[in-house]
Scaffold this motif. Structure first.
Motif, mmCIF file in Angstrom:
data_model
loop_
_atom_site.group_PDB
_atom_site.id
_atom_site.type_symbol
_atom_site.label_atom_id
_atom_site.label_comp_id
_atom_site.label_asym_id
_atom_site.label_seq_id
_atom_site.Cartn_x
_atom_site.Cartn_y
_atom_site.Cartn_z
ATOM 1 N N VAL A 5 -21.411 71.392 37.509
ATOM 2 C CA VAL A 5 -22.704 71.884 37.041
ATOM 3 C C VAL A 5 -22.720 73.389 37.286
ATOM 4 O O VAL A 5 -22.428 73.856 38.390
ATOM 5 C CB VAL A 5 -23.868 71.195 37.781
ATOM 6 N N PHE A 42 -22.221 61.588 40.098
ATOM 7 C CA PHE A 42 -21.878 61.415 38.690
ATOM 8 C C PHE A 42 -21.200 60.062 38.541
ATOM 9 O O PHE A 42 -20.310 59.718 39.314
ATOM 10 C CB PHE A 42 -20.905 62.519 38.245
ATOM 11 N N TYR A 82 -19.747 57.290 35.322
ATOM 12 C CA TYR A 82 -19.470 57.241 33.888
ATOM 13 C C TYR A 82 -18.798 55.931 33.522
ATOM 14 O O TYR A 82 -18.272 55.221 34.382
ATOM 15 C CB TYR A 82 -18.587 58.417 33.461
ATOM 16 N N LEU A 121 -25.865 61.693 35.510
ATOM 17 C CA LEU A 121 -25.679 62.878 36.339
ATOM 18 C C LEU A 121 -26.943 63.071 37.153
ATOM 19 O O LEU A 121 -28.035 63.159 36.594
ATOM 20 C CB LEU A 121 -25.417 64.102 35.452
ATOM 21 N N GLU A 144 -32.159 64.091 37.131
ATOM 22 C CA GLU A 144 -31.255 62.980 36.828
ATOM 23 C C GLU A 144 -31.300 62.763 35.326
ATOM 24 O O GLU A 144 -32.380 62.775 34.737
ATOM 25 C CB GLU A 144 -31.675 61.709 37.561
ATOM 26 N N TYR A 151 -22.736 58.386 30.733
ATOM 27 C CA TYR A 151 -22.760 58.892 32.103
ATOM 28 C C TYR A 151 -24.173 59.025 32.640
ATOM 29 O O TYR A 151 -25.150 59.060 31.888
ATOM 30 C CB TYR A 151 -22.056 60.258 32.165
ATOM 31 N N VAL A 204 -16.005 66.930 36.929
ATOM 32 C CA VAL A 204 -17.312 67.267 36.364
ATOM 33 C C VAL A 204 -17.889 68.371 37.236
ATOM 34 O O VAL A 204 -17.684 68.374 38.456
ATOM 35 C CB VAL A 204 -18.246 66.035 36.303
ATOM 36 N N ALA A 264 -23.422 71.774 32.161
ATOM 37 C CA ALA A 264 -22.598 70.830 32.914
ATOM 38 C C ALA A 264 -21.533 70.318 31.959
ATOM 39 O O ALA A 264 -21.792 70.166 30.764
ATOM 40 C CB ALA A 264 -23.437 69.676 33.458
#
Length: 115
Positions: free
Chosen positions: A100, A23, A25, A36, A74, A34, A98, A48
């Motif tokens: 998921v 991740f 950002y 991910l 992605e 961001y 962060v 997420a």
């Protein structure tokens, strides 16, 4: 810098291990942009988020993130956040994480602290 996401950082510990991700950002004013990247989730991602919470502590959601309903993906996107939240993250990014979520691991399957 890219933040590694792993099951070992999740609290509570996930039921399934092996997934990982990255991740990154950037905050520009009230824009939280961001990327991910997720690989090898046990089941397709359900959600997420960025949460407020110290390492090994689960905390409330502060920014919902876009996902793809897949086990590997992605995605890059931007969310508008409050100036207060932007300042708080910039002042102490490690107070946020962060993660998921998947149906198999509803509290979260992979996680990483911001830096």
């Amino acid at each position: 810098p890219a933040i590694p996401l792993t099951g070992g950082q999740e609290a509570p510990a996930p039921n399934a291990f092996g997934a990982h991700g990255w991740f990154s950002y950037e905050i520009d004013g009230t824009e939280f942009c961001y990327t991910l990247e997720v690989e090898g989730l046990s089941t397709p991602a359900a959600a997420a988020h960025v949460h407020v919470g110290e390492r090994n502590v689960a905390g409330p959601v502060v920014i919902p993130l876009d996902i793809v309903s897949a086990t590997s993906f992605e995605i890059s996107a931007c969310e508008t956040i409050s100036a207060m939240l932007a300042s708080a993250i910039e002042a102490d990014p490690s107070a946020y994480y962060v993660n998921v979520h998947t149906p198999t691991n509803q509290p979260g399957e992979i996680r990483g602290q911001l830096k």
